[in-house]
Design a protein around this motif. Sequence first.
Motif, PDB file in Angstrom:
ATOM      1  N   LEU A  62       0.806  -1.208   0.000  1.00 47.88           N
ATOM      2  CA  LEU A  62       0.000   0.000   0.000  1.00 47.88           C
ATOM      3  C   LEU A  62       0.845   1.266   0.000  1.00 47.88           C
ATOM      4  O   LEU A  62       1.877   1.339   0.668  1.00 47.88           O
ATOM      5  CB  LEU A  62      -0.944   0.020   1.198  1.00 47.88           C
ATOM      6  CG  LEU A  62      -1.951  -1.128   1.288  1.00 47.88           C
ATOM      7  CD1 LEU A  62      -2.945  -0.875   2.421  1.00 47.88           C
ATOM      8  CD2 LEU A  62      -2.684  -1.342  -0.024  1.00 47.88           C
ATOM      9  N   ASN A  65      -1.042   6.859   1.068  1.00 51.06           N
ATOM     10  CA  ASN A  65      -2.377   7.466   1.054  1.00 51.06           C
ATOM     11  C   ASN A  65      -3.484   6.412   0.980  1.00 51.06           C
ATOM     12  O   ASN A  65      -4.636   6.746   0.715  1.00 51.06           O
ATOM     13  CB  ASN A  65      -2.506   8.446  -0.112  1.00 51.06           C
ATOM     14  CG  ASN A  65      -2.398   7.770  -1.462  1.00 51.06           C
ATOM     15  OD1 ASN A  65      -1.967   6.621  -1.556  1.00 51.06           O
ATOM     16  ND2 ASN A  65      -2.792   8.474  -2.509  1.00 51.06           N
ATOM     17  N   GLN A  66      -3.156   5.151   1.212  1.00 56.15           N
ATOM     18  CA  GLN A  66      -4.134   4.062   1.089  1.00 56.15           C
ATOM     19  C   GLN A  66      -4.467   3.402   2.428  1.00 56.15           C
ATOM     20  O   GLN A  66      -4.794   2.217   2.483  1.00 56.15           O
ATOM     21  CB  GLN A  66      -3.625   3.028   0.081  1.00 56.15           C
ATOM     22  CG  GLN A  66      -3.538   3.589  -1.321  1.00 56.15           C
ATOM     23  CD  GLN A  66      -2.953   2.627  -2.318  1.00 56.15           C
ATOM     24  OE1 GLN A  66      -1.980   1.926  -2.043  1.00 56.15           O
ATOM     25  NE2 GLN A  66      -3.546   2.600  -3.505  1.00 56.15           N
ATOM     26  N   VAL A  69      -7.727   1.484   2.507  1.00 56.60           N
ATOM     27  CA  VAL A  69      -7.661   0.142   1.918  1.00 56.60           C
ATOM     28  C   VAL A  69      -7.165  -0.844   2.969  1.00 56.60           C
ATOM     29  O   VAL A  69      -7.728  -1.920   3.146  1.00 56.60           O
ATOM     30  CB  VAL A  69      -6.757   0.112   0.662  1.00 56.60           C
ATOM     31  CG1 VAL A  69      -6.632  -1.300   0.119  1.00 56.60           C
ATOM     32  CG2 VAL A  69      -7.285   1.058  -0.416  1.00 56.60           C
ATOM     33  N   GLY A  87     -10.518   1.598  -3.379  1.00 57.61           N
ATOM     34  CA  GLY A  87      -9.384   1.467  -4.302  1.00 57.61           C
ATOM     35  C   GLY A  87      -9.836   1.005  -5.675  1.00 57.61           C
ATOM     36  O   GLY A  87     -10.971   0.564  -5.866  1.00 57.61           O
ATOM     37  N   LEU A  99      -3.976  -3.908  -6.919  1.00 56.28           N
ATOM     38  CA  LEU A  99      -4.368  -2.522  -6.655  1.00 56.28           C
ATOM     39  C   LEU A  99      -3.639  -1.582  -7.602  1.00 56.28           C
ATOM     40  O   LEU A  99      -2.403  -1.591  -7.672  1.00 56.28           O
ATOM     41  CB  LEU A  99      -4.061  -2.183  -5.194  1.00 56.28           C
ATOM     42  CG  LEU A  99      -4.533  -0.853  -4.650  1.00 56.28           C
ATOM     43  CD1 LEU A  99      -6.053  -0.711  -4.773  1.00 56.28           C
ATOM     44  CD2 LEU A  99      -4.104  -0.725  -3.190  1.00 56.28           C
ATOM     45  N   ALA A 102      -0.979   1.095  -6.032  1.00 55.88           N
ATOM     46  CA  ALA A 102      -0.144   0.586  -4.933  1.00 55.88           C
ATOM     47  C   ALA A 102       1.302   1.059  -5.116  1.00 55.88           C
ATOM     48  O   ALA A 102       1.725   1.377  -6.230  1.00 55.88           O
ATOM     49  CB  ALA A 102      -0.194  -0.937  -4.910  1.00 55.88           C
TER      50      ALA A 102
END
Length: 165
Positions: A62, A65-66, A69, A87, A99, A102
């Motif tokens: 990740l 900023n995820q 998720v 996502g 993703l 990612a």
Amino acid sequence: MGQHVASVCVITTRWQGERFGLTATAVSSVCASPPRLLVCVNKSGFTYDKIMSAGHFGVNVLSDNQEKVGKSFAGMFGKDFDRFSVGEWRVGLRGSPLLQDAAAAFECVVVEALDQFSHTVLIGEVVEVAAGIGRDALVYGARRFRNLRKIMTSSNADEMESLHF
């Protein structure tokens, strides 16, 4: 172990047309030739049997900023929440969900499974790689999601003075 800091990964697979996944930090490179990764997966988790049946998995590292998720696949939004609604996802060569944004995404074929009490260490041979160049990884440590702090070093103090943060 709670003090150990590691990148946050979402481990995914597809089995019989359905997508499955979980958040993990027990992920590591095994070797470069052939390229292999290891992931540790809890055998009592819902995704474990699906990975074993499918014979492949995705490792989605990740980006910083995820966090949403990561929380989604850790079950923090409830068991009925559609984890893949967070996502943008695409299908890898073997069918694992990968993703889009990612920091890195790998698709692996299971080549070995090592039973370790509550978990299985899965060794996967990498068959596809997508790198998000310039994206920093989300990390987890001391029971919190964290971002990396960028530190710049320079032997020239004048160069440092011209940088604005």
